[in-house]
Design a protein around this motif. Structure first.
Motif, PDB file in Angstrom:
ATOM      1  N   VAL A   1     -13.539 -20.369 -19.149  1.00 39.74           N
ATOM      2  CA  VAL A   1     -12.711 -19.400 -19.866  1.00 39.74           C
ATOM      3  C   VAL A   1     -12.877 -19.652 -21.367  1.00 39.74           C
ATOM      4  CG1 VAL A   1     -10.372 -18.600 -20.327  1.00 39.74           C
ATOM      5  CG2 VAL A   1     -11.039 -19.231 -17.994  1.00 39.74           C
ATOM      6  N   VAL A   2     -13.358 -18.640 -22.105  1.00 36.82           N
ATOM      7  CA  VAL A   2     -13.548 -18.805 -23.552  1.00 36.82           C
ATOM      8  C   VAL A   2     -12.496 -18.045 -24.361  1.00 36.82           C
ATOM      9  CG1 VAL A   2     -16.017 -19.290 -23.389  1.00 36.82           C
ATOM     10  CG2 VAL A   2     -15.244 -16.917 -23.597  1.00 36.82           C
ATOM     11  N   ALA A   3     -11.733 -17.153 -23.705  1.00 33.92           N
ATOM     12  CA  ALA A   3     -10.659 -16.451 -24.422  1.00 33.92           C
ATOM     13  C   ALA A   3      -9.709 -15.830 -23.412  1.00 33.92           C
ATOM     14  CB  ALA A   3     -11.228 -15.362 -25.329  1.00 33.92           C
ATOM     15  N   GLU A   4      -8.421 -15.774 -23.791  1.00 33.60           N
ATOM     16  CA  GLU A   4      -7.416 -15.058 -23.022  1.00 33.60           C
ATOM     17  C   GLU A   4      -6.860 -13.965 -23.926  1.00 33.60           C
ATOM     18  OE1 GLU A   4      -4.537 -17.541 -21.163  1.00 33.60           O
ATOM     19  OE2 GLU A   4      -6.016 -19.015 -20.480  1.00 33.60           O
ATOM     20  N   LEU A   5      -7.152 -12.706 -23.590  1.00 34.88           N
ATOM     21  CA  LEU A   5      -6.767 -11.554 -24.401  1.00 34.88           C
ATOM     22  C   LEU A   5      -5.956 -10.591 -23.539  1.00 34.88           C
ATOM     23  CD1 LEU A   5     -10.242 -10.961 -26.135  1.00 34.88           C
ATOM     24  CD2 LEU A   5      -8.298 -12.268 -27.025  1.00 34.88           C
ATOM     25  N   GLY A   6      -5.399  -9.556 -24.161  1.00 31.72           N
ATOM     26  CA  GLY A   6      -4.572  -8.624 -23.404  1.00 31.72           C
ATOM     27  C   GLY A   6      -5.365  -7.837 -22.384  1.00 31.72           C
ATOM     28  N   MET A   7      -6.429  -7.146 -22.855  1.00 36.60           N
ATOM     29  CA  MET A   7      -7.286  -6.364 -21.966  1.00 36.60           C
ATOM     30  C   MET A   7      -8.697  -6.330 -22.535  1.00 36.60           C
ATOM     31  SD  MET A   7      -7.088  -2.384 -20.685  1.00 36.60           S
ATOM     32  CE  MET A   7      -5.417  -2.487 -20.067  1.00 36.60           C
ATOM     33  N   PRO A   8      -9.481  -7.392 -22.352  1.00 38.91           N
ATOM     34  CA  PRO A   8     -10.865  -7.368 -22.834  1.00 38.91           C
ATOM     35  C   PRO A   8     -11.669  -6.357 -22.028  1.00 38.91           C
ATOM     36  CG  PRO A   8     -10.484  -9.313 -21.477  1.00 38.91           C
ATOM     37  CD  PRO A   8      -9.151  -8.640 -21.642  1.00 38.91           C
ATOM     38  N   LEU A   9     -12.304  -5.408 -22.719  1.00 38.86           N
ATOM     39  CA  LEU A   9     -12.902  -4.281 -22.005  1.00 38.86           C
ATOM     40  C   LEU A   9     -14.425  -4.287 -22.048  1.00 38.86           C
ATOM     41  CD1 LEU A   9     -12.217  -1.717 -20.392  1.00 38.86           C
ATOM     42  CD2 LEU A   9     -12.247  -0.462 -22.557  1.00 38.86           C
ATOM     43  N   ARG A  10     -15.007  -4.145 -23.237  1.00 35.10           N
ATOM     44  CA  ARG A  10     -16.456  -4.063 -23.355  1.00 35.10           C
ATOM     45  C   ARG A  10     -16.955  -5.186 -24.243  1.00 35.10           C
ATOM     46  NH1 ARG A  10     -18.918  -1.622 -19.541  1.00 35.10           N
ATOM     47  NH2 ARG A  10     -20.591  -0.834 -20.872  1.00 35.10           N
TER      48      ARG A  10
ATOM     49  N   CYS B   1      -8.131  -4.028 -25.696  1.00 39.48           N
ATOM     50  CA  CYS B   1      -7.482  -2.720 -25.740  1.00 39.48           C
ATOM     51  C   CYS B   1      -5.969  -2.759 -25.714  1.00 39.48           C
ATOM     52  CB  CYS B   1      -7.977  -1.865 -24.572  1.00 39.48           C
ATOM     53  SG  CYS B   1      -9.725  -1.542 -24.667  1.00 39.48           S
ATOM     54  N   GLU B   2      -5.368  -3.921 -25.537  1.00 35.97           N
ATOM     55  CA  GLU B   2      -3.908  -4.007 -25.528  1.00 35.97           C
ATOM     56  C   GLU B   2      -3.421  -4.777 -26.746  1.00 35.97           C
ATOM     57  OE1 GLU B   2      -2.450  -3.612 -20.930  1.00 35.97           O
ATOM     58  OE2 GLU B   2      -2.382  -5.553 -21.877  1.00 35.97           O
ATOM     59  N   GLU B   3      -2.095  -4.793 -26.878  1.00 33.81           N
ATOM     60  CA  GLU B   3      -1.433  -5.525 -27.945  1.00 33.81           C
ATOM     61  C   GLU B   3      -1.948  -5.077 -29.311  1.00 33.81           C
ATOM     62  OE1 GLU B   3      -2.011  -9.579 -26.832  1.00 33.81           O
ATOM     63  OE2 GLU B   3      -0.693  -9.432 -25.086  1.00 33.81           O
ATOM     64  N   GLU B   4      -2.726  -5.920 -30.018  1.00 36.21           N
ATOM     65  CA  GLU B   4      -3.114  -5.576 -31.380  1.00 36.21           C
ATOM     66  C   GLU B   4      -4.328  -4.664 -31.459  1.00 36.21           C
ATOM     67  OE1 GLU B   4      -5.091  -9.515 -30.319  1.00 36.21           O
ATOM     68  OE2 GLU B   4      -3.168  -8.529 -30.007  1.00 36.21           O
ATOM     69  N   SER B   5      -4.896  -4.236 -30.305  1.00 28.04           N
ATOM     70  CA  SER B   5      -6.076  -3.366 -30.295  1.00 28.04           C
ATOM     71  C   SER B   5      -7.126  -3.897 -31.269  1.00 28.04           C
ATOM     72  CB  SER B   5      -5.704  -1.930 -30.653  1.00 28.04           C
ATOM     73  OG  SER B   5      -5.078  -1.277 -29.589  1.00 28.04           O
ATOM     74  N   SER B   6      -7.879  -4.853 -30.836  1.00 28.91           N
ATOM     75  CA  SER B   6      -8.680  -5.652 -31.751  1.00 28.91           C
ATOM     76  C   SER B   6     -10.093  -5.891 -31.234  1.00 28.91           C
ATOM     77  CB  SER B   6      -7.985  -6.999 -31.985  1.00 28.91           C
ATOM     78  OG  SER B   6      -7.659  -7.590 -30.729  1.00 28.91           O
ATOM     79  N   VAL B   7     -10.908  -6.509 -32.097  1.00 25.70           N
ATOM     80  CA  VAL B   7     -12.239  -6.982 -31.735  1.00 25.70           C
ATOM     81  C   VAL B   7     -12.291  -8.479 -31.993  1.00 25.70           C
ATOM     82  CG1 VAL B   7     -14.706  -6.903 -32.302  1.00 25.70           C
ATOM     83  CG2 VAL B   7     -13.385  -4.779 -32.190  1.00 25.70           C
TER      84      VAL B   7
ATOM     85  N   ALA C   1     -11.279  -7.877 -36.231  1.00 28.34           N
ATOM     86  CA  ALA C   1     -10.535  -6.732 -36.765  1.00 28.34           C
ATOM     87  C   ALA C   1      -9.385  -6.430 -35.824  1.00 28.34           C
ATOM     88  CB  ALA C   1     -11.438  -5.508 -36.909  1.00 28.34           C
ATOM     89  N   SER C   2      -8.301  -5.849 -36.357  1.00 25.67           N
ATOM     90  CA  SER C   2      -7.129  -5.537 -35.546  1.00 25.67           C
ATOM     91  C   SER C   2      -6.611  -4.144 -35.894  1.00 25.67           C
ATOM     92  CB  SER C   2      -6.023  -6.578 -35.755  1.00 25.67           C
ATOM     93  OG  SER C   2      -5.599  -6.586 -37.099  1.00 25.67           O
ATOM     94  N   GLU C   3      -5.602  -3.684 -35.142  1.00 27.38           N
ATOM     95  CA  GLU C   3      -4.958  -2.381 -35.334  1.00 27.38           C
ATOM     96  C   GLU C   3      -5.987  -1.252 -35.294  1.00 27.38           C
ATOM     97  OE1 GLU C   3      -2.541  -2.508 -38.828  1.00 27.38           O
ATOM     98  OE2 GLU C   3      -1.332  -4.171 -38.098  1.00 27.38           O
ATOM     99  N   LEU C   4      -6.835  -1.275 -34.262  1.00 24.07           N
ATOM    100  CA  LEU C   4      -7.911  -0.294 -34.152  1.00 24.07           C
ATOM    101  C   LEU C   4      -7.532   0.901 -33.281  1.00 24.07           C
ATOM    102  CD1 LEU C   4     -10.993  -2.657 -33.749  1.00 24.07           C
ATOM    103  CD2 LEU C   4     -10.147  -1.555 -35.820  1.00 24.07           C
ATOM    104  N   SER C   5      -6.420   0.858 -32.566  1.00 24.97           N
ATOM    105  CA  SER C   5      -5.919   1.966 -31.757  1.00 24.97           C
ATOM    106  C   SER C   5      -6.822   2.260 -30.560  1.00 24.97           C
ATOM    107  CB  SER C   5      -5.761   3.230 -32.607  1.00 24.97           C
ATOM    108  OG  SER C   5      -5.007   4.196 -31.927  1.00 24.97           O
ATOM    109  N   PHE C   6      -6.698   1.418 -29.561  1.00 23.76           N
ATOM    110  CA  PHE C   6      -7.403   1.495 -28.287  1.00 23.76           C
ATOM    111  C   PHE C   6      -8.926   1.541 -28.464  1.00 23.76           C
ATOM    112  CE2 PHE C   6      -8.427   2.583 -23.960  1.00 23.76           C
ATOM    113  CZ  PHE C   6      -7.450   1.910 -23.246  1.00 23.76           C
ATOM    114  N   PRO C   7      -9.512   0.435 -28.917  1.00 26.56           N
ATOM    115  CA  PRO C   7     -10.973   0.368 -29.032  1.00 26.56           C
ATOM    116  C   PRO C   7     -11.625   0.280 -27.654  1.00 26.56           C
ATOM    117  CG  PRO C   7     -10.017  -1.789 -29.466  1.00 26.56           C
ATOM    118  CD  PRO C   7      -8.859  -0.831 -29.294  1.00 26.56           C
ATOM    119  N   VAL C   8     -12.745   0.960 -27.497  1.00 28.66           N
ATOM    120  CA  VAL C   8     -13.435   0.977 -26.209  1.00 28.66           C
ATOM    121  C   VAL C   8     -14.799   0.311 -26.318  1.00 28.66           C
ATOM    122  CG1 VAL C   8     -14.331   2.435 -24.355  1.00 28.66           C
ATOM    123  CG2 VAL C   8     -12.210   3.068 -25.500  1.00 28.66           C
TER     124      VAL C   8
END
Length: 306
Positions: free
Chosen positions: A43-52, A65-71, A83-90
Protein backbone atom coordinates in the motif's frame (compact mmCIF):
# COMPACT_ATOMS: atom_id res chain seq x y z
CA UNK A 1 -1.30 -18.31 -20.44
CA UNK A 2 -2.84 -15.79 -18.04
CA UNK A 3 -1.65 -15.55 -14.43
CA UNK A 4 -3.06 -13.98 -11.29
CA UNK A 5 -0.54 -11.48 -9.91
CA UNK A 6 -2.61 -10.16 -7.02
CA UNK A 7 -5.77 -11.37 -5.34
CA UNK A 8 -7.37 -8.81 -3.01
CA UNK A 9 -8.78 -5.85 -4.97
CA UNK A 10 -12.22 -4.25 -4.62
CA UNK A 11 -12.93 -1.93 -7.58
CA UNK A 12 -9.62 -1.12 -9.27
CA UNK A 13 -10.41 1.41 -12.03
CA UNK A 14 -6.83 2.38 -12.92
CA UNK A 15 -3.57 0.56 -13.56
CA UNK A 16 -0.18 1.56 -14.98
CA UNK A 17 3.24 -0.03 -15.42
CA UNK A 18 6.54 1.57 -14.37
CA UNK A 19 10.14 0.31 -13.96
CA UNK A 20 9.37 -0.02 -10.23
CA UNK A 21 6.34 -2.23 -10.85
CA UNK A 22 2.62 -1.87 -11.37
CA UNK A 23 0.50 0.76 -9.64
CA UNK A 24 -3.20 0.09 -9.08
CA UNK A 25 -5.86 2.63 -8.10
CA UNK A 26 -8.51 0.73 -6.12
CA UNK A 27 -11.43 3.16 -5.92
CA UNK A 28 -13.57 0.73 -3.93
CA UNK A 29 -11.03 0.37 -1.12
CA UNK A 30 -9.56 3.90 -1.28
CA UNK A 31 -6.08 2.43 -1.71
CA UNK A 32 -3.22 2.77 -4.22
CA UNK A 33 -1.16 -0.41 -4.47
CA UNK A 34 2.30 -1.03 -5.89
CA UNK A 35 3.04 -4.52 -7.15
CA UNK A 36 6.85 -4.72 -7.49
CA UNK A 37 8.60 -6.95 -10.06
CA UNK A 38 9.39 -9.28 -7.16
CA UNK A 39 7.94 -9.31 -3.68
CA UNK A 40 4.54 -8.68 -2.17
CA UNK A 41 2.05 -5.91 -3.07
CA UNK A 42 2.44 -2.76 -0.96
CA UNK A 43 0.00 0.00 0.00
CA UNK A 44 1.60 3.30 -1.11
CA UNK A 45 -1.35 5.63 -0.41
CA UNK A 46 -4.78 5.70 1.22
CA UNK A 47 -7.05 8.22 -0.56
CA UNK A 48 -10.79 8.83 -0.73
CA UNK A 49 -11.42 7.45 -4.23
CA UNK A 50 -8.29 6.92 -6.35
CA UNK A 51 -9.64 6.54 -9.87
CA UNK A 52 -7.19 6.83 -12.77
CA UNK A 53 -3.42 6.53 -12.73
CA UNK A 54 -0.49 7.17 -15.08
CA UNK A 55 3.27 6.52 -14.77
CA UNK A 56 5.71 9.19 -13.61
CA UNK A 57 9.17 7.62 -13.76
CA UNK A 58 9.32 5.01 -11.00
CA UNK A 59 6.28 6.62 -9.36
CA UNK A 60 2.71 7.31 -10.51
CA UNK A 61 0.19 10.16 -10.66
CA UNK A 62 -3.37 9.42 -9.55
CA UNK A 63 -6.66 11.32 -9.51
CA UNK A 64 -8.59 11.29 -6.21
CA UNK A 65 -12.30 11.95 -6.79
CA UNK A 66 -13.53 12.37 -3.22
CA UNK A 67 -12.88 14.80 -0.40
CA UNK A 68 -10.44 17.43 -1.74
CA UNK A 69 -10.75 16.29 -5.40
CA UNK A 70 -7.03 16.17 -5.97
CA UNK A 71 -4.06 14.74 -7.85
CA UNK A 72 -1.33 12.87 -5.98
CA UNK A 73 2.12 11.54 -6.74
CA UNK A 74 2.67 8.14 -5.15
CA UNK A 75 5.76 5.96 -5.00
CA UNK A 76 8.51 4.87 -2.64
CA UNK A 77 8.18 7.86 -0.30
CA UNK A 78 5.16 9.52 1.36
CA UNK A 79 2.33 10.49 -1.04
CA UNK A 80 2.65 14.06 -2.36
CA UNK A 81 -0.39 16.19 -3.19
CA UNK A 82 0.15 17.90 -6.56
CA UNK A 83 -3.11 19.87 -6.82
CA UNK A 84 -6.42 20.09 -4.94
CA UNK A 85 -9.98 21.48 -5.29
CA UNK A 86 -10.25 20.22 -8.86
CA UNK A 87 -13.98 19.30 -8.73
CA UNK A 88 -14.24 15.58 -9.49
CA UNK A 89 -11.09 14.90 -11.52
CA UNK A 90 -11.28 11.83 -13.74
CA UNK A 91 -8.54 11.32 -16.29
CA UNK A 92 -4.95 12.53 -16.32
CA UNK A 93 -2.29 12.90 -19.01
CA UNK A 94 1.19 14.37 -19.35
CA UNK A 95 2.37 16.68 -22.10
CA UNK A 96 4.77 19.57 -22.64
CA UNK A 97 6.08 19.48 -19.07
CA UNK A 98 2.60 19.82 -17.54
CA UNK A 99 -0.27 17.65 -16.37
CA UNK A 100 -3.76 17.84 -17.84
CA UNK A 101 -6.80 16.64 -15.92
CA UNK A 102 -10.40 16.27 -17.04
CA UNK A 103 -12.94 17.27 -14.38
CA UNK A 104 -16.69 16.66 -14.33
CA UNK A 105 -17.59 19.51 -11.97
CA UNK A 106 -19.77 19.43 -8.88
CA UNK A 107 -22.89 18.16 -10.67
CA UNK A 108 -20.80 15.71 -12.76
CA UNK A 109 -22.76 16.71 -15.85
CA UNK A 110 -20.60 19.50 -17.25
CA UNK A 111 -16.85 19.58 -17.32
CA UNK A 112 -13.57 21.36 -17.92
CA UNK A 113 -9.84 20.72 -18.28
CA UNK A 114 -7.21 21.83 -15.77
CA UNK A 115 -3.54 22.36 -16.63
CA UNK A 116 -1.18 21.72 -13.71
CA UNK A 117 2.39 22.99 -13.82
CA UNK A 118 4.94 23.73 -11.05
CA UNK A 119 3.96 27.40 -11.17
CA UNK A 120 0.15 27.30 -11.50
CA UNK A 121 -3.11 25.43 -11.83
CA UNK A 122 -5.47 26.90 -14.41
CA UNK A 123 -8.42 25.95 -16.58
CA UNK A 124 -7.70 25.67 -20.28
CA UNK A 125 -11.25 24.78 -21.37
CA UNK A 126 -14.74 25.25 -19.94
CA UNK A 127 -18.24 24.20 -20.92
CA UNK A 128 -17.45 20.60 -21.85
CA UNK A 129 -20.00 17.81 -21.59
CA UNK A 130 -18.71 14.98 -19.43
CA UNK A 131 -15.05 14.85 -20.48
CA UNK A 132 -13.82 11.45 -19.36
CA UNK A 133 -10.27 11.37 -20.67
CA UNK A 134 -7.49 13.26 -22.35
CA UNK A 135 -4.44 12.96 -24.60
CA UNK A 136 -1.68 15.58 -24.60
CA UNK A 137 1.08 13.99 -26.69
CA UNK A 138 0.75 16.71 -29.36
CA UNK A 139 -2.59 18.42 -29.77
CA UNK A 140 -4.66 18.61 -26.60
CA UNK A 141 -7.51 16.16 -27.31
CA UNK A 142 -10.49 15.22 -25.15
CA UNK A 143 -13.17 12.56 -25.56
CA UNK A 144 -16.55 13.62 -24.17
CA UNK A 145 -19.48 11.53 -22.94
CA UNK A 146 -20.98 11.35 -26.46
CA UNK A 147 -17.70 9.91 -27.86
CA UNK A 148 -16.89 13.16 -29.65
CA UNK A 149 -13.19 13.89 -30.06
CA UNK A 150 -12.47 17.53 -29.22
CA UNK A 151 -9.37 19.63 -29.85
CA UNK A 152 -8.61 22.37 -27.32
CA UNK A 153 -6.57 25.48 -28.04
CA UNK A 154 -4.74 26.12 -24.76
CA UNK A 155 -4.07 29.77 -25.53
CA UNK A 156 -7.65 30.78 -26.26
CA UNK A 157 -9.70 28.00 -24.65
CA UNK A 158 -11.46 27.43 -27.98
CA UNK A 159 -12.92 23.93 -28.43
CA UNK A 160 -13.46 22.35 -31.85
CA UNK A 161 -14.95 18.99 -32.79
CA UNK A 162 -12.55 16.93 -34.89
CA UNK A 163 -14.58 13.69 -34.97
CA UNK A 164 -18.14 12.88 -33.94
CA UNK A 165 -20.70 10.07 -34.17
CA UNK A 166 -23.94 10.61 -36.07
CA UNK A 167 -25.88 13.52 -34.60
CA UNK A 168 -28.83 11.28 -33.69
CA UNK A 169 -26.58 9.14 -31.49
CA UNK A 170 -25.01 12.22 -29.90
CA UNK A 171 -28.45 13.56 -28.99
CA UNK A 172 -29.51 10.22 -27.51
CA UNK A 173 -26.48 10.22 -25.23
CA UNK A 174 -26.42 13.90 -24.29
CA UNK A 175 -30.13 14.07 -23.49
CA UNK A 176 -29.97 11.02 -21.27
CA UNK A 177 -31.85 8.48 -23.32
CA UNK A 178 -28.77 6.24 -23.48
CA UNK A 179 -25.80 6.21 -21.10
CA UNK A 180 -22.43 7.19 -22.56
CA UNK A 181 -19.24 5.20 -22.86
CA UNK A 182 -16.57 6.08 -20.34
CA UNK A 183 -12.96 6.22 -21.20
CA UNK A 184 -9.92 7.72 -22.76
CA UNK A 185 -6.35 6.53 -23.00
CA UNK A 186 -3.23 8.41 -24.05
CA UNK A 187 -0.13 6.32 -24.63
CA UNK A 188 2.90 5.92 -26.80
CA UNK A 189 3.67 2.55 -28.36
CA UNK A 190 3.90 0.03 -25.52
CA UNK A 191 3.60 2.69 -22.81
CA UNK A 192 0.59 2.53 -20.49
CA UNK A 193 -1.40 5.63 -19.80
CA UNK A 194 -5.12 6.61 -19.67
CA UNK A 195 -9.59 5.62 -20.41
CA UNK A 196 -10.88 4.77 -24.19
CA UNK A 197 -8.46 6.95 -26.26
CA UNK A 198 -4.98 5.67 -27.10
CA UNK A 199 -2.24 7.27 -29.16
CA UNK A 200 0.44 5.60 -31.23
CA UNK A 201 2.78 8.15 -32.73
CA UNK A 202 0.68 10.83 -34.41
CA UNK A 203 -2.55 8.77 -34.42
CA UNK A 204 -5.13 8.43 -31.67
CA UNK A 205 -7.66 5.59 -31.39
CA UNK A 206 -10.94 5.16 -29.55
CA UNK A 207 -14.09 3.03 -29.71
CA UNK A 208 -17.06 4.74 -31.34
CA UNK A 209 -20.68 4.56 -30.23
CA UNK A 210 -21.30 1.95 -32.95
CA UNK A 211 -18.56 -0.31 -31.55
CA UNK A 212 -16.07 0.39 -34.35
CA UNK A 213 -12.44 1.32 -33.75
CA UNK A 214 -12.04 4.99 -34.74
CA UNK A 215 -8.87 6.96 -35.37
CA UNK A 216 -7.64 10.52 -35.89
CA UNK A 217 -6.23 11.34 -38.38
CA UNK A 218 -8.78 8.99 -39.96
CA UNK A 219 -7.75 5.52 -41.06
CA UNK A 220 -10.04 2.76 -42.28
CA UNK A 221 -12.47 2.17 -39.37
CA UNK A 222 -13.24 -1.36 -38.27
CA UNK A 223 -16.63 -2.79 -39.07
CA UNK A 224 -19.22 -1.83 -36.42
CA UNK A 225 -20.58 -4.53 -34.20
CA UNK A 226 -24.09 -5.72 -34.95
CA UNK A 227 -26.81 -3.67 -33.23
CA UNK A 228 -24.40 -2.12 -30.76
CA UNK A 229 -26.07 -0.30 -27.87
CA UNK A 230 -24.02 2.66 -26.56
CA UNK A 231 -24.85 1.44 -23.04
CA UNK A 232 -22.76 -1.68 -23.69
CA UNK A 233 -19.67 0.45 -24.31
CA UNK A 234 -19.78 2.37 -21.05
CA UNK A 235 -16.43 2.03 -19.36
CA UNK A 236 -14.48 0.94 -22.44
CA UNK A 237 -10.75 0.89 -21.71
CA UNK A 238 -8.10 0.67 -24.40
CA UNK A 239 -4.35 0.12 -24.71
CA UNK A 240 -1.80 -0.17 -27.54
CA UNK A 241 1.12 -2.57 -27.91
CA UNK A 242 2.96 -2.97 -31.21
CA UNK A 243 0.58 -3.06 -34.16
CA UNK A 244 -2.47 -3.97 -32.08
CA UNK A 245 -5.11 -2.20 -30.04
CA UNK A 246 -6.50 -4.06 -27.02
CA UNK A 247 -10.04 -3.23 -25.92
CA UNK A 248 -11.92 -4.12 -22.74
CA UNK A 249 -15.55 -3.22 -22.13
CA UNK A 250 -15.98 -2.51 -18.47
CA UNK A 251 -17.80 -5.39 -16.85
CA UNK A 252 -17.12 -7.62 -19.87
CA UNK A 253 -15.48 -11.01 -19.46
CA UNK A 254 -12.91 -10.90 -22.26
CA UNK A 255 -10.50 -8.59 -24.08
CA UNK A 256 -10.66 -7.88 -27.82
CA UNK A 257 -7.67 -7.38 -30.11
CA UNK A 258 -7.76 -5.35 -33.31
CA UNK A 259 -4.99 -4.18 -35.60
CA UNK A 260 -4.33 -0.45 -35.86
CA UNK A 261 -5.48 -0.70 -39.48
CA UNK A 262 -9.00 -1.38 -38.17
CA UNK A 263 -9.75 -5.05 -38.78
CA UNK A 264 -12.73 -6.79 -37.18
CA UNK A 265 -12.71 -7.54 -33.45
CA UNK A 266 -11.33 -10.87 -32.26
CA UNK A 267 -11.60 -12.25 -28.75
CA UNK A 268 -8.07 -12.18 -27.35
CA UNK A 269 -8.21 -13.67 -23.88
CA UNK A 270 -10.79 -14.65 -21.27
CA UNK A 271 -10.66 -12.05 -18.50
CA UNK A 272 -12.00 -14.44 -15.82
CA UNK A 273 -14.22 -11.71 -14.36
CA UNK A 274 -15.70 -8.27 -14.92
CA UNK A 275 -12.87 -6.13 -16.32
CA UNK A 276 -12.27 -2.70 -14.76
CA UNK A 277 -9.00 -1.44 -16.29
CA UNK A 278 -6.26 -2.59 -18.67
CA UNK A 279 -2.68 -1.51 -19.36
CA UNK A 280 0.39 -2.78 -21.20
CA UNK A 281 4.14 -2.48 -20.88
CA UNK A 282 4.61 -3.53 -24.51
CA UNK A 283 5.40 -7.14 -23.64
CA UNK A 284 2.48 -8.03 -21.41
CA UNK A 285 -1.17 -7.11 -21.00
CA UNK A 286 -2.44 -6.41 -17.47
CA UNK A 287 -6.03 -6.08 -16.31
CA UNK A 288 -8.05 -5.85 -13.13
CA UNK A 289 -11.39 -7.44 -12.34
CA UNK A 290 -14.06 -6.27 -9.90
CA UNK A 291 -14.52 -7.91 -6.52
CA UNK A 292 -17.82 -9.48 -5.44
CA UNK A 293 -19.32 -11.30 -2.48
CA UNK A 294 -18.01 -14.55 -3.94
CA UNK A 295 -14.40 -13.55 -4.56
CA UNK A 296 -12.07 -10.53 -4.41
CA UNK A 297 -11.00 -8.48 -7.41
CA UNK A 298 -7.83 -9.62 -9.11
CA UNK A 299 -4.86 -8.40 -11.13
CA UNK A 300 -3.99 -10.57 -14.13
CA UNK A 301 -1.14 -10.66 -16.63
CA UNK A 302 -0.97 -12.24 -20.10
CA UNK A 303 2.13 -12.34 -22.33
CA UNK A 304 1.89 -10.71 -25.77
CA UNK A 305 3.33 -12.33 -28.88
CA UNK A 306 6.54 -10.71 -30.10
Amino acid sequence: MSEILFDGLTLACGICATPAGLYIADAGAGIVWRVPPSGSPQVVAELGMPLRIVPDGDAALVTNCEEESSVWRVGAGPPQEIASELSFPVEIARGGGALYVTCLGEDRDGGFVQRISPSEVRRVANGLTGPTGIAADGDLLVLDRAARLLRIDERTGAVSIVASPEESLVEEVLYGRKPPPRGLRSLGPGVPATFGLASSGATVFWVGLDGSLRSFPPQQPSAPEQETDPASLRGTDIAIAGAHVYIAKRGGAHMERRSQSGDSAAAFVDADGAVQAIATDGRRLFWTTAGSEDRPGRLYVHPLAR
